[in-house]
Each structure stands twice: as C-alpha cells, then as structure tokens.
Design an enzyme around this catalytic site. Sequence first.
Site, PDB file in Angstrom:
ATOM      1  N   SER A 140      -9.818  -6.527  -1.421  1.00 34.79           N
ATOM      2  CA  SER A 140      -9.499  -7.522  -2.457  1.00 34.79           C
ATOM      3  C   SER A 140     -10.032  -8.882  -2.050  1.00 34.79           C
ATOM      4  O   SER A 140     -10.129  -9.190  -0.844  1.00 34.79           O
ATOM      5  CB  SER A 140      -7.977  -7.623  -2.622  1.00 34.79           C
ATOM      6  N   TYR A 153       0.065  -8.779   1.066  1.00 32.85           N
ATOM      7  CA  TYR A 153      -1.095  -8.133   0.428  1.00 32.85           C
ATOM      8  C   TYR A 153      -2.407  -8.592   1.081  1.00 32.85           C
ATOM      9  O   TYR A 153      -3.278  -7.778   1.414  1.00 32.85           O
ATOM     10  CB  TYR A 153      -1.067  -8.484  -1.055  1.00 32.85           C
ATOM     11  N   LYS A 157      -5.084  -6.332   3.124  1.00 36.69           N
ATOM     12  CA  LYS A 157      -6.472  -6.200   2.657  1.00 36.69           C
ATOM     13  C   LYS A 157      -7.453  -6.739   3.696  1.00 36.69           C
ATOM     14  O   LYS A 157      -8.550  -6.194   3.851  1.00 36.69           O
ATOM     15  CB  LYS A 157      -6.641  -6.919   1.310  1.00 36.69           C
TER      16      LYS A 157
END
Length: 243
Positions: A140, A153, A157
């Site tokens: 991401s 997150y 990632k």
Amino acid sequence: MLAKVALVTGSSRGIGRAIALELATQGLQVVINYAQSAAQAQQVVDLIQAGPGKAVAIQADVADPAQVEQLFSQTLAQWGRLDVLVNNAGITRDGLTIRMKDDDWRKVLDLNLGGVFWCCRQASKIMLKQRAGRIINIASSSGLMGNAGQANYAAAKAGVLGLTKSLARELASRGITVNAVAPGFIATEMTQALNHDAILAMVPLGRLGQPEEVAGLVRYLACDPSAAFITGQVLSMDGGLVM
Ligand code: NAP
C-alpha cells in the site's frame, strides 16, 4: 503442458476478485480464497467457470498458519502445482496510536504481514521444487508514506516490502520472482467510508483507481514473459500519490 495455477488470497471481493478474474482470462486455474464471504467467493468461481476458465473456492483465514497450510495442501490436491501466488487479503483497523487497542494492532499485523509470510513460506517450498514461480504481494502507499491513523496498517505494509525484497533475494537463483504492488486509493469496500474529497485533493490524477487497474499490473507481473527480469521491486499504482 499443464495449465498454470494461481492462488489469490482474499479474492471474494474488491481488488482480489478483480485479480482472480484477470488471471483466469490468461488461462490460469485460480484458487479463490476467502475468510467469510462464501457466497461472493462462489460468485467469482461461477463467473470464471461460465467461460473457459477453471476456479475453485477455498475457505481459510490466512492469519492462521495452520489454515494456510491446509489452503496450500488443498490447492495441490486440486491441481498439483502452484505457479502464481498473489498475497492480497488485508484489513484495516484505523485509529490514532494513542487510542489504538492492542487487538487492532495485533489483528492487522497478523493478517497483513503474518498472512503474507505464512503464504510466502508455503508457496516457496512448492516453487523451489518447480524451479519457477511468481509471487506478488499487495502492499500500500501507506507502507511507503505512512498515514496518520494507520500505524498498524502502515507498519504491516512496510513490513511486506522488507519481506518481498528478502524473499526475492532468497528465491532468485531458482528463477522465482517476488514483487510488491503498492496501490493508492482504490474504489472498494475498504475505501467506501473515507472522505473522497480529501482523498482526491492528494491524488495528482484526481480520481480513485479501479480494482481492474491493479489487476492489470498484477497480470503483467504474473504472466508476461518480460516480467521474468523484474524482482524485488515495489510498483506503485496510485494516480501519482507517491512520487
Ligand atoms: P476489501 O474490499 O475489504 O476485500 C478484502 C478481501 O480480503 C476480501 O475478499 C476478504 O474476504 C479477504 N479477507 C479478509 N480477511 C481475511 C482473512 N483473514 N483471510 C483470508 N481472506 C481475508 O479490500 P480491498 O480494498 O480489495 O483490499 C485488498 C488488498 O489491497 C488489501 O491487502 C489492502 O490492504 C490493499 N490495498 C487496498 C487499497 C484500497 O484503496 N482499497 C489501497 C492500498 C492497498 P472475506 O470477505 O471472506 O473476509
């Protein structure tokens, strides 16, 4: 020659679904993995099998290494080989760090980083024997830039990028490639609740991406003969968000 086999984690919905459909158009037999959305996974199988393609849906929570082992042994039992692994399954549990619950940190790391590792480990064993294979990890832009409210997150990632490059080095001598795709804002259920005006102000191309656009890049990395010389790379698909 035996038809090639692809496994796409989290392909009942969103980007994973588009990737599974795209790989099926290239003649690959596709494993549609899902955790909960059984009916939607079956719809993807039906769509592929309505044409000349072949697909099977396999339920497995890829945050659980025991279930990942089952997922790969069921794949081998079905088709006897694995040529392409796309690690796509992912979740968000957003919140500012000072308020983030332990469970939100652990759940995101367990799936978005742990799940990629468990699947890469299983796929590597198979692909090393075959002396061929392509692994594509869906990362991401948050893993490249960081994002306020997404420490869990973004950390997962960013971890995927380190994992991708390390595994690319481990598997290169057998001709196996490992790359990451870093999408920006893509129109799926994951981004539905976000403020789209605020997002579009950050994106030079001024729109959200479509799952099919990410799928096109994955198809290139997974299937195109010229992608055999690309490994350990992070390719952004984000309308210019990261440059
Ligand atoms: P989505 O629409 O929320 O779909 C997520 C998929 O993952 C679903 O098929 C879901 O299946 C599956 N899944 C969730 N938990 C799972 C588990 N424990 N085991 C196996 N499968 C599981 O998400 P998306 O937007 O398509 O995102 C796909 C990937 O792209 C993710 O890795 C995400 O981080 C990344 N990404 C997305 C964007 C974006 O803007 N959308 C941007 C950058 C990166 P079930 O319904 O069966 O649980």
